[in-house]
Motif scaffolding. Structure first.
Motif, PDB file in Angstrom:
ATOM      1  N   UNK A  99       0.820  -1.214   0.000  1.00 40.06           N
ATOM      2  CA  UNK A  99       0.000   0.000   0.000  1.00 40.06           C
ATOM      3  C   UNK A  99       0.849   1.257   0.000  1.00 40.06           C
ATOM      4  N   UNK A 100       2.123   1.143   0.384  1.00 46.02           N
ATOM      5  CA  UNK A 100       3.011   2.296   0.419  1.00 46.02           C
ATOM      6  C   UNK A 100       3.191   2.900   1.796  1.00 46.02           C
ATOM      7  N   UNK A 114      -6.838   7.370   9.627  1.00 44.43           N
ATOM      8  CA  UNK A 114      -8.133   6.737   9.356  1.00 44.43           C
ATOM      9  C   UNK A 114      -7.931   5.350   8.761  1.00 44.43           C
ATOM     10  N   UNK A 115      -8.874   4.440   9.074  1.00 37.01           N
ATOM     11  CA  UNK A 115      -8.934   3.102   8.485  1.00 37.01           C
ATOM     12  C   UNK A 115     -10.281   3.006   7.780  1.00 37.01           C
ATOM     13  N   UNK A 116     -10.240   2.819   6.463  1.00 38.59           N
ATOM     14  CA  UNK A 116     -11.464   2.787   5.645  1.00 38.59           C
ATOM     15  C   UNK A 116     -12.363   3.988   5.933  1.00 38.59           C
ATOM     16  N   UNK A 123      -5.889   2.901   4.108  1.00 37.74           N
ATOM     17  CA  UNK A 123      -5.432   3.725   5.223  1.00 37.74           C
ATOM     18  C   UNK A 123      -5.250   5.166   4.759  1.00 37.74           C
ATOM     19  N   UNK A 124      -5.600   6.088   5.642  1.00 40.50           N
ATOM     20  CA  UNK A 124      -5.265   7.493   5.443  1.00 40.50           C
ATOM     21  C   UNK A 124      -4.167   7.807   6.451  1.00 40.50           C
ATOM     22  N   UNK A 125      -3.103   8.427   5.967  1.00 47.73           N
ATOM     23  CA  UNK A 125      -1.953   8.704   6.832  1.00 47.73           C
ATOM     24  C   UNK A 125      -1.540  10.164   6.711  1.00 47.73           C
ATOM     25  N   UNK A 126      -0.862  10.629   7.759  1.00 50.63           N
ATOM     26  CA  UNK A 126      -0.219  11.935   7.717  1.00 50.63           C
ATOM     27  C   UNK A 126       1.277  11.678   7.568  1.00 50.63           C
ATOM     28  N   UNK A 127       1.828  12.245   6.502  1.00 48.85           N
ATOM     29  CA  UNK A 127       3.258  12.067   6.209  1.00 48.85           C
ATOM     30  C   UNK A 127       3.825  13.426   5.799  1.00 48.85           C
ATOM     31  N   UNK A 143      -3.900   6.006   1.092  1.00 46.61           N
ATOM     32  CA  UNK A 143      -3.175   4.947   0.386  1.00 46.61           C
ATOM     33  C   UNK A 143      -4.175   4.045  -0.332  1.00 46.61           C
ATOM     34  N   UNK A 144      -3.761   3.398  -1.413  1.00 49.20           N
ATOM     35  CA  UNK A 144      -4.695   2.526  -2.140  1.00 49.20           C
ATOM     36  C   UNK A 144      -5.109   1.332  -1.285  1.00 49.20           C
TER      37      UNK A 144
END
Length: 125
Positions: free
Chosen positions: A40-41, A50-52, A77-81, A88-89
């Motif tokens: 997913x990266x 976030x998850x879904x 997944x939604x991430x802060x980077x 992410x896909x």
């Protein structure tokens, strides 16, 4: 689910501070290769927000969101980077993950020529 044995879905990453599940946002510590997380990266240092689409203010909430998911279920997944929010896909979860290689150290207590000392023959990560 189609008459199959159900296995808990696994993404294959660990948290930086696993003991602080109620106090800090879920920050990724390690992402082994060839895992759904790697595909997913996801990267070490990412903060899972976030998850879904469901918010994850702390690791405990993230665990609750992964709880009802099984092998084959897709997760995005939604991430802060680097101060940017990324989604992410979605990737399918797996039921089992390969065990990481075990550390190994061989120590000989004498040199091959008979002199005292220690010779390290192999050190594997």
């Amino acid at each position: 689910r189609e008459g199959r044995t159900l296995r808990r879905g696994r993404m294959g990453f660990s948290l930086k501070e696993p003991g602080e599940q109620y106090l800090v946002p879920p920050t990724v510590g390690a992402v082994p290769p060839d895992t759904p997380a790697a595909k997913a990266g996801l990267k070490p240092g990412d903060v899972v927000t976030a998850v879904n689409g469901a918010p994850t203010p702390h690791a405990s909430r993230m665990g609750h969101l992964f709880g009802p998911l099984y092998e084959g279920d897709a997760v995005a997944l939604t991430v802060r980077r680097d101060d940017k929010e990324l989604t992410l896909p979605p990737v399918p979860l797996v039921g089992t993950l390969a065990a990481p290689p075990a550390a190994y150290l061989a120590v000989l207590t004498a040199q091959p020529d008979g002199n005292p000392g220690v010779a390290v023959r192999h050190a594997f990560p």
